[in-house]
Design an enzyme around this catalytic site. Sequence first.
Site, mmCIF file in Angstrom:
data_model
loop_
_atom_site.group_PDB
_atom_site.id
_atom_site.type_symbol
_atom_site.label_atom_id
_atom_site.label_comp_id
_atom_site.label_asym_id
_atom_site.label_seq_id
_atom_site.Cartn_x
_atom_site.Cartn_y
_atom_site.Cartn_z
ATOM 1 N N GLY A 1 -1.709 29.433 23.486
ATOM 2 C CA GLY A 1 -1.795 29.918 22.122
ATOM 3 C C GLY A 1 -1.850 28.748 21.165
ATOM 4 C CD GLU B 1 -8.755 26.993 10.992
ATOM 5 O OE1 GLU B 1 -7.914 27.487 11.760
ATOM 6 O OE2 GLU B 1 -9.674 26.238 11.371
ATOM 7 N NE ARG C 1 15.902 57.521 -3.557
ATOM 8 C CZ ARG C 1 15.969 58.668 -2.916
ATOM 9 N NH1 ARG C 1 15.219 59.700 -3.301
ATOM 10 N NH2 ARG C 1 16.762 58.810 -1.871
ATOM 11 C CB ALA D 1 -13.011 32.357 21.400
#
Length: 395
Positions: free
Chosen positions: A143, A260, A286, A136
């Site tokens: 932020g 991270e 396509r 948290a």
Amino acid sequence: MGNSDKNMAMAARRVSWMSEDLVMFQDTVRRFVERELVPNEARWAERGYIDREVWNRAGEVGLLCASIPEEYGGGGGNFAHEAVICNEMARAIATSLGNGVHSGIVAHYLLNYGIEAQKRNWLPQMASGAMVAAIAMSEPGAGSDLKSVRTRAVREKTQNGDIYRINGAKTFITNGYHADLVCVVAKTDPDAGTKGVSLIMVETRDQPGFRRGRILEKIGQKGQDTAELFFDDVCVPVENLLGDEEGKGFYQLMQQLPQERMIIALGAVASMQRAIELTTDYVRERQVFGKPLIDMQNTRFKLAECKTEATIAATFVDDCMVRLLKGELDAPTAAMAKWWCSQKNCEIIDECLQLHGGYGYMLEYPIARMYANARVSKIYGGSNEIMKELVARTL
């Protein structure tokens, strides 16, 4: 094995940090993702959260805490194992299981900074899936600027021992809906700046004062629960402080952020490669003006550009991985990898969506979901503007 699977396996062996053991682990991860995650992604996206028991099944096959030592219930691997999991989930467009936060982030905060009792208590439960973990950080008014968090943790003496009384609100919390264990970024000394930030572990089950807010509705990664968390006089023992003293939270956060950010960069590389594969298959089938879209020079040139940039990104991230596994990856380089790869991922997916024409805007086509899923990668883990500032400080 199809051509796509063969290409993936060959690519894995060419990566310098991959080993035969990791290739075998990759196969285990891929089978779990295809069996347990992919068929359920649409259902989870509709309601906003994953089935709780999937965490337990992920633990049973060794996907949780794969890089945590066996003595704490983990898989005994290293960050390369987390990278393999991240890659497979990104390639499969399986975004609902928030394992990157659970295993790649929170588990390593505990491993690196937790006291022995904390590691032996929480890590085995995280590895089995008995506990789901979240971190948290973000708040309604804070932020990327973690120094501005307003959540307070005040130390008090009680008849039952010393406690922290936590008050505050957190938002954008991945795994927030299921979280049994939350690593809370809080101010233990509001007048000390970055030296007043601490990390405190909060067990949420039957915890007075803790409550979950709404599951937030997002434009992408819809099945990965993202929630608001509220702490109203939540009391936890002082032993839940992560580390041996208060005020080390900001340092701990900065130390772990390169890993991270590598998780985000790894996912971005796998995603852009998958987008190119999907689009190449599509333009071969396509028909436009009586011939395959791949025959148009613009199509080939656009895909050539995308493949070149994806190859550059993969080469850079592989080098970063080697450095990280040696303990040599510095924060500015990790910031470069995070911002550049997330930016290129969004650009490449946009180009690939364009080549799908109107079908690219339809959610039944994977490229449309990838487009929505990718956008947040330029925001979370520290916004790309912050990443550039970190790099600029080294000039």
